[in-house]
Write a protein that holds these residues in place. Structure first.
Motif: not given
Length: 517
Positions: A33-45, A59-75
């Motif tokens: 989440r932090v990584c993609i947020d930083r990338v999108l911030d640089t593309q803001e303008g 055209q619009e800033r994409p909504a970030l949807i939490r990937n719950i299955p992937l969170c569980n796999i990582v955990g």
């Protein structure tokens, strides 16, 4: 090998580390989440957002949807991996070459490989655990004995001597049992924190959506204001041309009058010169008989004729400054349009009150459309109901600024405006505009008119339009009407001191109208 492949699949392509709070874009790629947020911030303008993986654009800033299955796999993957600080723990007794430790002895405070573990003491005092470098922390710093209990009253880990000594009589638990209880509490806390984080994510998404809508609204307002000032500049240019043409017309008219008078006076001047020469000749004659036989010369200087020409000189018209000023006064209408055009707000919600509708007017189910009907609706007679085919709104306005819009059918005529609730409901003076308690815009025979107290003001001819706006400024005592064709035209503003709340009012005389506010 399978574990290594799985580990590779769990790496974020931006930071190249294992996912932390992974989220998914619309294209299906995952990032921290932090990584993609930083990338999108640089593309803001830049006006466009792209996926770092596949370069998919939106055209619009994409909504970030939490990937719950992937969170569980990582955990689960992380839970099966040894801690980093423990992966490099070697056997204490293998001094010639480093050999990975299999266990650590809490009593000996040493780590042992498989070979040394086989000859290690099996005594109960020698407690074995997974390899660790912090073995000293597992002993009581007073008695140097292994910590085996947990004192719930003092919230500390203790050895058997502590339990029989200073903690005697306290409630104690075995470390593993106390740890499990603590883990349950931590899991509950983790669940609450997870819920709060998800709520925070939702708030962030709502705020991002709000920001997007605000940006869209700002863009819309910018376009409206730009169009408004473009229209105003056009109106000012047209007004300047009309005023200058009026000045030129008046100048030409005055110039023609003056030129005509000059021509007449030149003719008169010639006649006077001729008479003067004749008189001079008579004055130079020596024969008295000739002089005396001349007709009476008294009429050569006719005073009445001179006064007539003087009146002509003073009667030549001058520039009609009042007419010019009246044309320039159109600026006030342009300024009124500027004020209304910049004051952007949502249209006021208007619902028609069926209890006031006349029996020859049909009201739609959503109470937004009124239509002429030659079929009597047979509504019950009440003091609130109008005798004629008109209706007022349920909502009343006693302060503030409001506007609503009406769209009309091509046929018939109509009246739209506002009225006091005390307006008569029966009789000829109950029609809106036909009394001193209502104001309306009337469309009839391709002509706009404004009516109040039965006084009709015909408005200048403009291109017919099937949509108008009614704009109220209650405290200012102004009710304005606008034609919503392109460009928007200010039709008329009536000024009054409102003494009662106002209702929107409509009357249909054939055809139908629909309220969009």
């Amino acid at each position: 090998m399978a574990s290594a492949d799985l580990r590779q699949e769990l790496d974020c392509s931006i930071c190249l580390n294992i996912y932390t709070d992974p989220v998914t874009l619309r294209c299906g790629h995952n990032f921290c989440r932090v990584c993609i947020d930083r990338v999108l911030d640089t593309q803001e303008g830049s006006g466009v957002y792209t996926c770092p993986e596949c370069r998919a654009e939106c055209q619009e800033r994409p909504a970030l949807i939490r990937n719950i299955p992937l969170c569980n796999i990582v955990g689960r993957f992380l839970s099966t991996q040894p801690d980093q600080e423990e992966t490099d723990i070697f056997c204490t007794y293998c001094i010639h070459s480093p050999v990975p430790a299999a266990k650590s002895c809490l009593m000996c405070e040493a780590s042992l490989c498989d070979n040394h573990l086989r000859v290690h003491s099996k005594s109960a005092e020698h407690v074995l655990s997974d390899p660790s470098t912090s073995l000293g922390n597992r002993k009581c710093f007073v008695h140097k004995k292994i910590l085996v209990y947990y004192c719930t009253e003092d919230a500390v880990c203790i050895c058997i001597y502590c339990a029989a000594g200073e903690h005697q009589g306290h409630r104690v638990e075995i470390l593993d049992e106390a740890s499990e209880k603590s883990k349950k509490k931590l899991k509950n806390v983790l669940q609450k924190l997870t819920t709060k984080r998800e709520e925070t994510e939702e708030k962030i998404q709502r705020l991002q959506e709000r920001r997007r809508k605000d940006q869209e609204k700002a863009t819309g307002v910018t376009e409206r204001v730009t169009a408004l000032f473009t229209n105003i500049r056009r109106q000012l240019d047209d007004l300047e041309k009309r005023v200058l043409n009026e000045i030129s017309r008046q100048e030409e008219s005055v110039s023609l009058s003056v030129s005509d008078l000059i021509q007449k006076l030149e003719i008169k001047k010639g006649e006077l010169s001729r008479k003067m020469r004749h008189i001079e000749e008579l004055c130079n004659m020596s024969d008295p008989v000739t002089v005396l036989q001349e007709p009476d010369t008294g009429d050569l200087c006719d005073t009445e004729d001179r006064e007539r020409h003087d009146d002509q000189v003073h009667g030549v018209g001058d520039l009609d400054v009042c007419l010019i000023a009246e044309k320039i006064h159109t600026l006030s209408d342009i300024i009124t349009g500027l004020n209304t055009g910049i004051y952007v707000q949502e249209p006021t919600d208007i619902l028609l009150d069926v209890n006031t509708a006349g029996n020859n007017i049909h009201i739609s189910g959503d109470r937004k459309t009124a239509s002429w009907s030659d079929i009597n609706q047979k509504r019950p007679e009440t003091p609130e109901r109008f005798q004629y085919n008109q209706v007022i709104s349920t909502r009343r306005f006693s302060s503030g600024r409001h506007y609503w819009e009406v769209e009309f059918s091509k046929s018939g005529s109509w009246l739209v405006g506002m009225c006091y609730p005390s307006i008569d409901r029966r009789g000829g003076q109950s029609v809106i505009g036909g009394n001193n308690k209502s104001w309306c815009l009337w469309w009839y025979n391709n002509q706009y008119s404004v009516i109040h107290d039965s006084k009709v003001i015909r408005l200048p001819d403009i291109t017919p339009c099937d949509r108008v706006r009614i704009y109220l400024e209650y405290e200012a005592g102004q009710l304005s009407f606008y034609s919503l064709c392109d460009p928007i035209r200010h039709l008329h503003t009536v000024t009054a001191t409102f003494t009662e709340p106002l209702h929107a009012a409509v009357c249909v005389q054939g055809g139908s109208l629909m309220i969009s506010g």
